[in-house]
Design an enzyme around this catalytic site. Sequence first.
Site, short mmCIF file in Angstrom:
data_model
loop_
_atom_site.label_atom_id
_atom_site.label_comp_id
_atom_site.label_asym_id
_atom_site.label_seq_id
_atom_site.Cartn_x
_atom_site.Cartn_y
_atom_site.Cartn_z
N THR A 1 0.85 -1.19 0.00
CA THR A 1 0.00 0.00 0.00
C THR A 1 0.89 1.24 0.00
OG1 THR A 1 -0.09 -0.01 2.39
CG2 THR A 1 -1.85 -1.17 1.24
N GLU B 1 -6.22 -3.29 -0.98
CA GLU B 1 -6.64 -4.45 -0.19
C GLU B 1 -7.87 -5.16 -0.77
OE1 GLU B 1 -5.77 -1.54 0.99
OE2 GLU B 1 -4.61 -1.69 2.84
N LYS C 1 -10.90 15.02 16.86
CA LYS C 1 -11.78 14.96 18.03
C LYS C 1 -11.63 16.26 18.80
CE LYS C 1 -13.73 11.44 20.94
NZ LYS C 1 -13.60 10.04 21.38
N TRP D 1 -16.60 14.49 17.06
CA TRP D 1 -15.80 14.30 15.86
C TRP D 1 -16.05 15.39 14.81
CZ3 TRP D 1 -11.97 11.07 16.28
CH2 TRP D 1 -12.07 9.93 17.11
#
Lengths: 544, 544
Positions: free
Chosen positions: B188, B333, B432, B437
């Site tokens: 990746t 993935e 946060k 959030w």
Amino acid sequence: MTDGTMQTYALTLNKFLDHAAKWHAQAEVVTSHAGGVTDRIGYAALKARAMRVTAVLAGQGVHAGDRVATLAWNTQAHVEAWYGIMGMGAVCHTLNPRLTAPQLASMLDQSRARILIVSADLAPLAAQIVARTASVAHIFVIDGELPELRAAPPNPAVSALEAALAEAEGETAWGAFEETAPSGLCFTSGTTGKPKGVSYTHRACYLHTLRQLQAGVMGLTSSDAVLVAVPMFHANAWGLPFAAPAVGARLVLPGRLTDGASLARLIQSEGVTMAVGVPTVWLGLVEHLENSGGELPSLTRIMVGGAPMAPALMDRIEQRLGVIVQTSWGMTELSPLGTSAPPADPVRSAATSGRPAIGIDLLLTDAEGVPLAEQRDVEGHLRVRGPSVIERYFGQEEPATDADGWFDTGDLARLDHRGNLYITGRSKDLIKSGGEWINPSEIEALVAALPQVSQAAVIGRPDQKWGERPILLVELAERRSITDHALLQFLSGQVAPWWIPDKVLRVHSMPLGPTGKIDKLKLKAEYGSGPEASDAISRTRAVS
Amino acid sequence: MTDGTMQTYALTLNKFLDHAAKWHAQAEVVTSHAGGVTDRIGYAALKARAMRVTAVLAGQGVHAGDRVATLAWNTQAHVEAWYGIMGMGAVCHTLNPRLTAPQLASMLDQSRARILIVSADLAPLAAQIVARTASVAHIFVIDGELPELRAAPPNPAVSALEAALAEAEGETAWGAFEETAPSGLCFTSGTTGKPKGVSYTHRACYLHTLRQLQAGVMGLTSSDAVLVAVPMFHANAWGLPFAAPAVGARLVLPGRLTDGASLARLIQSEGVTMAVGVPTVWLGLVEHLENSGGELPSLTRIMVGGAPMAPALMDRIEQRLGVIVQTSWGMTELSPLGTSAPPADPVRSAATSGRPAIGIDLLLTDAEGVPLAEQRDVEGHLRVRGPSVIERYFGQEEPATDADGWFDTGDLARLDHRGNLYITGRSKDLIKSGGEWINPSEIEALVAALPQVSQAAVIGRPDQKWGERPILLVELAERRSITDHALLQFLSGQVAPWWIPDKVLRVHSMPLGPTGKIDKLKLKAEYGSGPEASDAISRTRAVS
């Protein structure tokens, strides 16, 4: 250090319905019943009902691997039964109502199905069947009122599946088995031999579905509404009850009615985009529209298979319906699709059955199975290989494949330079005359193309000098006539002189097998030992 | 009595090339090289060459399961290397030439590839890599003259692959391994963490290909010519070197040149029907055509992915090129395709990444992985499951999936009532603040849509009172300006007041990762601890 790897994920058929229920919850399965009643249900609701079928079966003591039989038409209840049976890992044994009770009883003796799911209007046949087999312990009736079944004792219990579904309780095991588990059982129609069972696996049917969904094959999408005019008791209905939910296409089921008027109404009311079935079904549809004058604007494609397609009929279908006809070739032993013509092919021909998609391979061999050195533009015996092709028949120890893993289809075929398949005959029908082979199919195709002829068959008859000699059987078209001499004269110059049949016989009505093909076993029994038996003659009539 | 069953048939990737060589022997793989040279080869000839690559590797002592690395562009020789490696059961470890030599050397240390196949023009990078790893024993050069490699001793042997192919001898093992065998290895890109290896399997890529070939996904057929503008060193080039031969489509490879002029020339000369790549590639093509005035009549569809698609760019591509743009979402993935918009969808939107086809399932969870009760029209953490989704990273013992088998993509997403996926952010980017959030992606999308802004990024910075507070980084469009106040004022009313960033920083050039995405790790390192380090400030410039 360990290698990384990808997820395990069993290729089981319940996943098609799981996918449809989650991602195409409202896409419908539509069933047309006699009398104009139409049922419809979304995939999410259908899955819930299929899982209740599983619960009912589990309550009857059915376990993974057990066979459960169905004798039913193309309806929602039959689809629910399929998924209910297969979703728990049991095996759906589809019975063909066009066979006789003794034939079907003998198949049940082989499969040992204890449960039989029956369409109400087939109850009389079911009664005849269960009188001949000790296998069936419980009959569940779908698609109609609970009938009275009169079978010899000990009678199986009979109940309405709908009532049992209403009472079904508890968690059901669903999809918790290996992908190599058997999913279905279908006996070949046996026009050329004793019926043999083909035991499908989840993996075979799953991979068959993915092959079928390719854009160059059936190419279904969630925008499609597909009419399944091929029966669910015949070779997985060409896999469409799997393929439609796999993409969220609408599945349109005609019940038992596949006459032209019924199909036209259904195509119009449901906006059917693609339809699948044998050529004669579409002939009926064309004739209905020619008489009634209707149009089918939503319909864009028809896939035909199961029988040779006459070029004139293909043109007539394409022109009258305004559709593309995709020819195909398959067998019960192939799950069943073998080859198909791509929808986008600019050159379409009724003579070819199209090409193989990835996942099925073809090989032409000689009669002993030795691959031909040249694979194009020569005739050979057709063998196939792939994950959706049979390895062994049900209950058999010996493989149905050769040492290299190829299955002999029994078909004779040719491949052109583009890889298009032409089925040219059946190896079992070949006639050996003077040590050389005569292919009846070539003669039949020539004769059947005559306007005077409705159907033609050529069979061999023992001959002291040549070993075998061909005779020609014809069923004439209505109000047409042609002399024996004219028929044989027509062949002269088109086939080798020694291929020309020794004799012409007229039959009033060509005997057909349960899938609509000419029943050559019956023809050989009646006419193959000649001179003609008096009872056979009594059923033929000279019409020229 | 034994159950019948279907044939065994391993789902291995060599079968795609076997199929193409037999049924689409003359269909071509076309490579465009710098300088206007175009190579072309039919699949039958390409298979023969790939099998010679296998023979060369076997001669070097490569066995099934061994890794073989490639560092190359999208060319015929690279495709031959892929199939030569994978066809014998070895593992193709693709190296991304946009990474640094130390990064690539560390990946080779992990994979322990002894053979490296290198494009001639990447020889200097290869020399830097092999100087840093003891793994590579032999370098084979493709696509150009044999260069002089100056590496520290002990130098690996260097030879031209073409010369080795000419001398290759003997039968080669081809396709004789299990479908669960590893086929490829791709690390990746690691814009948000340490690079991890994804080890593909034959089965995963085979099933990915079948999913991709569905009419509602990519829908390739033998009538297509597909331009692969996504690099082969990145996530299997989205599987197209498998999908094209699987249906006999023409595979059109642009070499290393993906500028607008090169692609336009190739699309025109090869009659490309479908093209695949990241949005910026198509922006380059549109700009070239706007300047040069050319047309691309053969091109009907473009699939984009790998980065969010701006609505204005999508409209511009569709209008200028006269094509349908299919959006998609995927990950290394996932082999890599996750969702895609169907080609026939009448309502297309740049905001959605389309829907999942059968074989990939999506689930929205909370931050702890508990499935959300409501799966539609709410934002959640996106998890996926399927046969082409990762189970474990290369060399890792612990699974990458949760207890129920789901892989956490790290993406935040929403699903609409039709099942369309909207990627709304990255969970690792979430800020946060005061226990709640903030999703930077929502703010970034708003700001980036302003005509004055070229690119925008929001990152968190530690804050004594709130824990974290967002800051906004912008790269302005050429010759445009906007004040900090106007930027923040613009957000007011569009996001919650406490989401509005505390500060605006201007960057001259947004740092990008090797796949073109904004490198947030780098941004956080430079600007995340504020006040801004002097070296970071020196690289930014106030342009308003």
